[in-house]
Design a protein around this motif. Structure first.
Motif, short mmCIF file in Angstrom:
data_model
loop_
_atom_site.label_atom_id
_atom_site.label_comp_id
_atom_site.label_asym_id
_atom_site.label_seq_id
_atom_site.Cartn_x
_atom_site.Cartn_y
_atom_site.Cartn_z
N ILE A 50 -89.41 13.33 -3.94
CA ILE A 50 -87.96 13.13 -3.98
C ILE A 50 -87.52 13.17 -5.44
CG2 ILE A 50 -86.05 11.60 -3.38
CD1 ILE A 50 -88.13 10.36 -1.29
N GLY A 51 -86.84 14.25 -5.81
CA GLY A 51 -86.40 14.42 -7.19
C GLY A 51 -86.53 15.87 -7.61
N ASP A 52 -86.25 16.12 -8.88
CA ASP A 52 -86.33 17.48 -9.42
C ASP A 52 -87.78 17.90 -9.60
OD1 ASP A 52 -83.56 17.67 -9.57
OD2 ASP A 52 -83.51 16.88 -11.62
N GLU A 53 -88.12 19.08 -9.09
CA GLU A 53 -89.48 19.61 -9.24
C GLU A 53 -89.57 20.60 -10.40
OE1 GLU A 53 -91.77 20.21 -5.51
OE2 GLU A 53 -89.81 19.89 -4.57
N SER A 54 -88.44 20.90 -11.04
CA SER A 54 -88.41 21.75 -12.24
C SER A 54 -87.38 21.16 -13.19
CB SER A 54 -88.01 23.18 -11.91
OG SER A 54 -88.99 23.81 -11.11
N VAL A 55 -87.72 21.12 -14.48
CA VAL A 55 -86.80 20.58 -15.48
C VAL A 55 -86.83 21.45 -16.73
CG1 VAL A 55 -86.95 18.19 -14.68
CG2 VAL A 55 -88.53 19.00 -16.44
N THR A 56 -85.76 21.37 -17.51
CA THR A 56 -85.66 22.05 -18.79
C THR A 56 -85.66 20.98 -19.88
OG1 THR A 56 -84.39 23.84 -17.80
CG2 THR A 56 -84.24 23.59 -20.20
N VAL A 57 -86.54 21.15 -20.87
CA VAL A 57 -86.67 20.17 -21.95
C VAL A 57 -86.48 20.90 -23.27
CG1 VAL A 57 -88.13 18.40 -22.99
CG2 VAL A 57 -88.30 18.86 -20.52
N MET A 58 -85.52 20.42 -24.05
CA MET A 58 -85.25 21.01 -25.36
C MET A 58 -86.41 20.72 -26.32
SD MET A 58 -82.28 22.24 -24.66
CE MET A 58 -81.51 22.68 -26.19
N GLY A 59 -86.55 21.55 -27.35
CA GLY A 59 -87.58 21.34 -28.35
C GLY A 59 -87.45 19.98 -29.01
N GLY A 60 -88.56 19.25 -29.10
CA GLY A 60 -88.57 17.93 -29.72
C GLY A 60 -88.01 16.82 -28.86
N GLU A 61 -87.59 17.13 -27.64
CA GLU A 61 -86.95 16.15 -26.78
C GLU A 61 -87.97 15.40 -25.93
OE1 GLU A 61 -83.56 16.00 -23.22
OE2 GLU A 61 -84.45 17.91 -23.77
N VAL A 62 -87.67 14.12 -25.67
CA VAL A 62 -88.39 13.34 -24.66
C VAL A 62 -87.47 13.27 -23.45
CG1 VAL A 62 -89.39 11.12 -24.04
CG2 VAL A 62 -89.59 11.96 -26.38
N PHE A 63 -87.91 13.83 -22.33
CA PHE A 63 -87.10 13.92 -21.11
C PHE A 63 -87.60 12.89 -20.11
CE2 PHE A 63 -85.78 15.67 -17.06
CZ PHE A 63 -84.50 16.12 -17.33
N ASN A 64 -86.73 11.99 -19.68
CA ASN A 64 -87.08 11.00 -18.67
C ASN A 64 -86.67 11.52 -17.30
OD1 ASN A 64 -88.08 8.92 -20.41
ND2 ASN A 64 -85.99 8.56 -21.04
N LEU A 65 -87.63 11.62 -16.41
CA LEU A 65 -87.38 12.16 -15.07
C LEU A 65 -87.74 11.12 -14.02
CD1 LEU A 65 -86.66 14.57 -13.25
CD2 LEU A 65 -89.08 15.22 -13.34
#
Length: 105
Positions: free
Chosen positions: A49-64
């Motif tokens: 349940i949730g996103d199975e694909s994400v886009t993460v910018m360079g140097g970014e910490v992405f919380n999913l």
């Protein structure tokens, strides 16, 4: 680099499923935007349940934030080990398998 925070169990009606909540922290150490695919291995019959694909910018910490739900009759133990697989769409060598646990009871 990936960090995982595990959470609570709930019963989702009308079908009773056990749900564990996780926060995947995906760190893109490159300077370029990357697209990542997320999957679960070793937990047969689960619902992601949730996103199975994400886009993460360079140097970014992405919380999913995501949830994994499963029928309790498919679990043999109160703690079931499985893994998250995070795969970069741009770099076929960028694959991370992160062990985790599904908690029941």
């Amino acid at each position: 680099e990936i960090g995982i925070v595990t959470g609570v169990q709930t019963c989702a009606l009308p079908i009773c499923l056990i749900e564990n909540v996780y926060t995947l922290k995906i760190l893109n150490k490159s300077q370029h935007t990357q697209h990542f695919d997320i999957s679960v291995n070793g937990l047969e019959g689960h619902r992601f349940i949730g996103d199975e694909s994400v886009t993460v910018m360079g140097g970014e910490v992405f919380n999913l934030p995501i949830s994994i739900a499963i029928d309790p009759y498919q679990l043999d133990e109160p703690v079931t080990e499985f893994s998250f697989t995070i795969r970069s769409q741009e770099d076929e060598d960028a694959i991370i398998k992160q062990p985790s646990k599904f908690l029941y009871r």
